[in-house]
Scaffold this motif. Sequence first.
Motif, PDB file in Angstrom:
ATOM      1  N   UNK A   1       0.846  -1.204   0.000  1.00 35.52           N
ATOM      2  CA  UNK A   1       0.000   0.000   0.000  1.00 35.52           C
ATOM      3  C   UNK A   1       0.873   1.242   0.000  1.00 35.52           C
ATOM      4  N   UNK A   2       0.684   2.072  -1.015  1.00 36.71           N
ATOM      5  CA  UNK A   2       1.381   3.347  -1.112  1.00 36.71           C
ATOM      6  C   UNK A   2       0.377   4.468  -0.918  1.00 36.71           C
ATOM      7  N   UNK A   3       0.872   5.682  -0.799  1.00 33.69           N
ATOM      8  CA  UNK A   3      -0.015   6.842  -0.759  1.00 33.69           C
ATOM      9  C   UNK A   3       0.675   8.040  -1.374  1.00 33.69           C
ATOM     10  N   UNK A   4      -0.135   9.009  -1.780  1.00 30.78           N
ATOM     11  CA  UNK A   4       0.420  10.206  -2.384  1.00 30.78           C
ATOM     12  C   UNK A   4      -0.695  11.098  -2.905  1.00 30.78           C
ATOM     13  N   UNK A   5      -0.344  12.249  -3.484  1.00 38.83           N
ATOM     14  CA  UNK A   5      -1.343  13.136  -4.097  1.00 38.83           C
ATOM     15  C   UNK A   5      -2.046  12.438  -5.260  1.00 38.83           C
ATOM     16  N   UNK A   6      -3.251  12.894  -5.563  1.00 35.80           N
ATOM     17  CA  UNK A   6      -4.070  12.252  -6.592  1.00 35.80           C
ATOM     18  C   UNK A   6      -3.334  12.170  -7.928  1.00 35.80           C
ATOM     19  N   UNK A   7      -2.737  13.263  -8.365  1.00 34.96           N
ATOM     20  CA  UNK A   7      -2.071  13.271  -9.668  1.00 34.96           C
ATOM     21  C   UNK A   7      -0.951  12.243  -9.723  1.00 34.96           C
ATOM     22  N   UNK A   8      -0.187  12.150  -8.647  1.00 36.90           N
ATOM     23  CA  UNK A   8       0.952  11.233  -8.628  1.00 36.90           C
ATOM     24  C   UNK A   8       0.509   9.778  -8.676  1.00 36.90           C
ATOM     25  N   UNK A   9      -0.522   9.433  -7.907  1.00 31.12           N
ATOM     26  CA  UNK A   9      -0.922   8.029  -7.863  1.00 31.12           C
ATOM     27  C   UNK A   9      -1.639   7.618  -9.146  1.00 31.12           C
ATOM     28  N   UNK A  10      -2.324   8.550  -9.802  1.00 29.44           N
ATOM     29  CA  UNK A  10      -2.904   8.226 -11.104  1.00 29.44           C
ATOM     30  C   UNK A  10      -1.806   8.028 -12.140  1.00 29.44           C
ATOM     31  N   UNK A  11      -0.715   8.779 -11.996  1.00 31.82           N
ATOM     32  CA  UNK A  11       0.431   8.566 -12.878  1.00 31.82           C
ATOM     33  C   UNK A  11       1.015   7.178 -12.707  1.00 31.82           C
ATOM     34  N   UNK A  12       1.039   6.674 -11.468  1.00 31.93           N
ATOM     35  CA  UNK A  12       1.523   5.314 -11.211  1.00 31.93           C
ATOM     36  C   UNK A  12       0.630   4.279 -11.887  1.00 31.93           C
TER      37      UNK A  12
END
Length: 300
Positions: free
Chosen positions: A128-139
């Motif tokens: 499980x990771x976490x981050x800002x919306x833009x970053x995690x959609x990039x992943x």
Amino acid sequence: MSDNFNYKHLHYFWVVATEGSIARAAEKLFITPQTISGQLSMLEERIGQPLFDRIGRRLRLTETGRLVLRYADDIFALGKELNDVLRGAPIVGTSEFIVSAASALPKTIVYKVLEPALSVSNDISLTCREGPVEAILGELAVHEVDMVLTDTPLSSAFSIKAYNHYLGQSTLSFFASPNLAAKLHGDFPACLQDAPMLLPTKQYAIRQLFDRWCTDNSIFPVVRGQYDDSALMKSFGKAGFGVFFMPSIIEEEVKDGFGLQVIGRSKTLKQKFYAISSERKVTHPAVAAICNAARDKIFK
């Protein structure tokens, strides 16, 4: 060339080459052009030869670039084929299930939503990771994660081939430390007028809804802090720096765990939750378990 070949750099090169420009590649990958340029430079340095001739703003593949592109086409076509096969295959041996959650989501809700995935099989390993919306959609766009958990649905503004799976929604409860609660005047929501407020940053859907709700009700709190991380926001709230809200389905955990008071609840202001994956029809067993449990139990 170094033996430690970086396939993320290769993937960025492949997208730039197929899209024809860094700008279009940045839109597709949902990252900045500067990031892609930096990764390309690192790849060229590792290979020891330029991959593009830069003619003004245009890019033209060098002979080495064309050679690398032919291999990249095969590598990522094979990777997609493997991904498609595994999506429809039964789980055999230890299977890593990688999820990125928006950092502003309450950790308790993230746990409640993800826990059913571990019940599918003892052989599933959850990352499980976490981050800002833009970053995690990039992943998700570059297939680094299997699923994204967020309150902000994917829209046409994001150039990503993925699909929203609605999990459910919750009304909101508003919390304050006992000392701050004693200083507020009037009933809820009027007591929020000029009150110090701690909020998620504006990239999150619930923040945008809250701002509109305040305007519609002619309530104007004083924003004392904005946070990407829900746990940090709760810590500042516990210290008495401002009022904050959380989904009502975890009201008791927040109130008891942080020694806070509930100053009011909004039945009209609701936070929605989504699982976003590359599948239009969910076939991944862990994603299916998450969606079913969220709809049937957690948010019911």
